[in-house]
Scaffold this motif. Structure first.
Motif, PDB file in Angstrom:
ATOM      1  N   LEU A  85       3.337   5.906  -2.774  1.00 38.39           N
ATOM      2  CA  LEU A  85       4.544   6.630  -3.203  1.00 38.39           C
ATOM      3  C   LEU A  85       4.603   6.732  -4.722  1.00 38.39           C
ATOM      4  O   LEU A  85       4.942   7.790  -5.276  1.00 38.39           O
ATOM      5  CB  LEU A  85       5.797   5.928  -2.681  1.00 38.39           C
ATOM      6  N   ARG A  86       4.281   5.655  -5.406  1.00 35.74           N
ATOM      7  CA  ARG A  86       4.299   5.657  -6.864  1.00 35.74           C
ATOM      8  C   ARG A  86       3.280   6.663  -7.406  1.00 35.74           C
ATOM      9  O   ARG A  86       3.577   7.437  -8.314  1.00 35.74           O
ATOM     10  CB  ARG A  86       4.016   4.252  -7.384  1.00 35.74           C
ATOM     11  N   GLU A  87       2.078   6.686  -6.823  1.00 34.94           N
ATOM     12  CA  GLU A  87       1.056   7.643  -7.259  1.00 34.94           C
ATOM     13  C   GLU A  87       1.497   9.073  -6.982  1.00 34.94           C
ATOM     14  O   GLU A  87       1.252   9.965  -7.788  1.00 34.94           O
ATOM     15  CB  GLU A  87      -0.271   7.353  -6.555  1.00 34.94           C
TER      16      GLU A  87
ATOM     17  N   ARG B  70       0.834  -1.204   0.000  1.00 30.88           N
ATOM     18  CA  ARG B  70       0.000   0.000   0.000  1.00 30.88           C
ATOM     19  C   ARG B  70       0.870   1.255   0.000  1.00 30.88           C
ATOM     20  O   ARG B  70       0.622   2.199  -0.748  1.00 30.88           O
ATOM     21  CB  ARG B  70      -0.924   0.007   1.216  1.00 30.88           C
ATOM     22  N   VAL B  71       1.923   1.270   0.828  1.00 30.30           N
ATOM     23  CA  VAL B  71       2.814   2.419   0.879  1.00 30.30           C
ATOM     24  C   VAL B  71       3.526   2.596  -0.455  1.00 30.30           C
ATOM     25  O   VAL B  71       3.649   3.722  -0.961  1.00 30.30           O
ATOM     26  CB  VAL B  71       3.832   2.266   2.039  1.00 30.30           C
ATOM     27  N   ASP B  72       3.989   1.505  -1.052  1.00 25.86           N
ATOM     28  CA  ASP B  72       4.646   1.584  -2.356  1.00 25.86           C
ATOM     29  C   ASP B  72       3.711   2.163  -3.407  1.00 25.86           C
ATOM     30  O   ASP B  72       4.104   3.003  -4.212  1.00 25.86           O
ATOM     31  CB  ASP B  72       5.125   0.201  -2.808  1.00 25.86           C
TER      32      ASP B  72
ATOM     33  N   GLU C 105       3.499  14.190  -8.992  1.00 23.24           N
ATOM     34  CA  GLU C 105       4.526  15.233  -8.910  1.00 23.24           C
ATOM     35  C   GLU C 105       5.110  15.507 -10.293  1.00 23.24           C
ATOM     36  O   GLU C 105       5.380  16.644 -10.647  1.00 23.24           O
ATOM     37  CB  GLU C 105       5.631  14.784  -7.947  1.00 23.24           C
ATOM     38  N   GLY C 106       5.293  14.472 -11.072  1.00 23.91           N
ATOM     39  CA  GLY C 106       5.820  14.635 -12.423  1.00 23.91           C
ATOM     40  C   GLY C 106       4.864  15.446 -13.285  1.00 23.91           C
ATOM     41  O   GLY C 106       5.274  16.296 -14.063  1.00 23.91           O
TER      42      GLY C 106
END
Length: 81
Positions: A40-42, A35-37, A47-48
């Motif tokens: 972070l990916r989202e 879930r944390v991964d 951010e990009g």
């Protein structure tokens, strides 16, 4: 059901229960890490997108008074040493 069969069933259930209790924290940790991964990916993907659409400011950035004061104090400490 005889007494031996009952004891065997209770023993198997107790063994299975202990196995579940030992494996459960690992499974919970794996689910939490995934879930944390994902979060972070989202966040990185968002951010990009934000960086591409963000406009740069026309004003130049000036250090704050606190920055000037801190730099002066650092240089004085180095000279006094």
């Amino acid at each position: 059901m005889t007494g031996n069969q009952t004891e065997a069933l209770i023993g198997m259930l107790a063994t299975f229960g202990l196995l579940v209790l030992m494996v459960l924290p690992s499974v919970i940790g794996i689910v939490r890490e995934k879930r944390v991964d994902r979060q972070l990916r989202e966040a990185q993907e968002g951010e990009g997108v934000r960086k591409k659409t963000q406009k740069s400011s026309s004003r130049s950035t000036v250090p704050s008074t606190a920055t000037w004061y801190a730099e002066g104090r650092r240089s004085k400490k180095l000279v006094n040493s």
